[in-house]
Design an enzyme around this catalytic site. Structure first.
Site, PDB file in Angstrom:
ATOM      1  N   ASP A  85      -4.244   5.024   5.950  1.00 52.29           N
ATOM      2  CA  ASP A  85      -4.715   6.127   6.900  1.00 52.29           C
ATOM      3  C   ASP A  85      -6.019   5.671   7.896  1.00 52.29           C
ATOM      4  O   ASP A  85      -5.600   5.282   8.819  1.00 52.29           O
ATOM      5  CB  ASP A  85      -5.471   7.264   5.897  1.00 52.29           C
TER       6      ASP A  85
ATOM      7  N   ARG B  73       2.001  12.438  -8.064  1.00 56.11           N
ATOM      8  CA  ARG B  73       2.481  11.149  -7.919  1.00 56.11           C
ATOM      9  C   ARG B  73       4.044  10.920  -8.548  1.00 56.11           C
ATOM     10  O   ARG B  73       4.535  10.021  -8.064  1.00 56.11           O
ATOM     11  CB  ARG B  73       1.648  10.200  -8.865  1.00 56.11           C
TER      12      ARG B  73
ATOM     13  N   GLU C 254       0.726  -1.337   0.031  1.00 58.07           N
ATOM     14  CA  GLU C 254       0.043   0.151   0.070  1.00 58.07           C
ATOM     15  C   GLU C 254       0.781   1.375  -0.078  1.00 58.07           C
ATOM     16  O   GLU C 254       1.785   1.251   0.516  1.00 58.07           O
ATOM     17  CB  GLU C 254      -0.775  -0.056   1.216  1.00 58.07           C
ATOM     18  N   ASP C 255       0.263   2.354  -0.562  1.00 54.94           N
ATOM     19  CA  ASP C 255       1.128   3.589  -0.441  1.00 54.94           C
ATOM     20  C   ASP C 255       0.932   4.270   0.884  1.00 54.94           C
ATOM     21  O   ASP C 255       2.012   4.456   1.408  1.00 54.94           O
ATOM     22  CB  ASP C 255       0.494   4.537  -1.501  1.00 54.94           C
TER      23      ASP C 255
ATOM     24  N   PHE D  97      -2.397  15.796   5.256  1.00 54.15           N
ATOM     25  CA  PHE D  97      -2.433  15.478   3.837  1.00 54.15           C
ATOM     26  C   PHE D  97      -1.031  15.479   2.952  1.00 54.15           C
ATOM     27  O   PHE D  97      -0.463  16.741   3.014  1.00 54.15           O
ATOM     28  CB  PHE D  97      -3.236  16.114   3.142  1.00 54.15           C
ATOM     29  N   VAL D  98      -0.481  14.508   2.405  1.00 52.00           N
ATOM     30  CA  VAL D  98       0.728  14.439   1.756  1.00 52.00           C
ATOM     31  C   VAL D  98       0.506  14.149   0.312  1.00 52.00           C
ATOM     32  O   VAL D  98      -0.278  13.417   0.078  1.00 52.00           O
ATOM     33  CB  VAL D  98       1.830  13.513   2.534  1.00 52.00           C
TER      34      VAL D  98
ATOM     35  N   ASP E 244      -1.248  11.373  -4.501  1.00 57.00           N
ATOM     36  CA  ASP E 244      -1.714  12.322  -5.502  1.00 57.00           C
ATOM     37  C   ASP E 244      -2.540  13.468  -4.693  1.00 57.00           C
ATOM     38  O   ASP E 244      -3.157  13.301  -3.997  1.00 57.00           O
ATOM     39  CB  ASP E 244      -2.420  11.791  -6.762  1.00 57.00           C
TER      40      ASP E 244
ATOM     41  N   LYS F 256      -0.670   6.337   9.021  1.00 51.93           N
ATOM     42  CA  LYS F 256      -0.915   7.545   9.977  1.00 51.93           C
ATOM     43  C   LYS F 256      -1.559   6.970  11.161  1.00 51.93           C
ATOM     44  O   LYS F 256      -2.775   6.546  11.243  1.00 51.93           O
ATOM     45  CB  LYS F 256      -1.989   8.300   9.404  1.00 51.93           C
TER      46      LYS F 256
END
Ligand code: 5GP
Length: 175
Positions: A104, A166, A100-101, A153-154, A160, A132
């Site tokens: 959250d 991205r 996963e990127d 928020f990054v 993106d 997070k």
């Protein structure tokens, strides 16, 4: 500073730091899964950059597939259905590592776990570039974390804002 559409983002995590963290994740996976031949499932779109960097450091005999979670409304009685698309192989008896990127709230990870729990895997682990912890609401263990970050928020490194950003090799945060 980086401007993406109507928002400005400032430097947050450098590419060097990210790559160090990715190497640490790979080291743990290599040692935990020694003797195994896992299947990595990279969850598109966001994980493509992490997946590429991680895989270069994995020294196990392994496979990788790129998958996507797709939600659609079924018949009125069944509500929203989430499906995993792009999975073209049988995972029975396999050790699977989700890539996963960012994790959250954990909603995505939970849906993936639900889908994969029906597939008679040998085991199932989750690797994420970013996590997070203060936003996470689930009990599912996130096994491999590149970096923990606050609830901001990054963008960058695959992540993106409205489709943009991205390609950035560093991570930026909303200014
Ligand atoms: P979750 O389901 O854990 O709440 O969220 C996971 C997904 O939300 C990620 O795969 C990513 O697409 C998106 N997401 C969560 N936090 C961020 C963030 O800080 N920046 C970006 N660009 N996307 C995020």
């Amino acid at each position: 500073m980086v401007t993406l559409k109507d928002k400005q983002f400032k430097p947050y995590i450098s590419s060097d730091k990210i790559l160090e963290a990715v190497k640490e994740v790979a080291k743990k996976i290599n040692s935990d899964l020694a003797g195994e031949s896992p299947v990595f499932l990279a969850v598109l779109n966001g994980s493509f950059m992490f997946a590429a960097d991680l895989m270069k450091e994995i020294n196990l005999p392994c496979e990788i597939s790129f998958v996507k979670l797709a939600s659609y409304h079924g018949t009125t009685s069944s509500g929203t259905i989430t499906e995993l698309i792009g999975l073209n192989q049988d995972l029975t008896g396999r050790t699977v590592i989700i890539i996963e990127d960012i994790v959250d709230t954990g909603n995505t990870v939970e849906k993936l776990a639900e889908i994969l729990n029906n597939k008679k895997l040998k085991s199932f682990k989750i690797a994420t570039a970013f996590f997070k912890p203060t936003a996470y609401t689930k009990n599912i263990k996130v096994d491999y974390v590149g970096m923990e970050i606050p609830n901001d928020f990054v963008v960058g490194y695959g992540l993106d804002y409205d489709g943009l950003g991205r390609n950035l090799k560093d991570v930026f945060v909303l200014a």
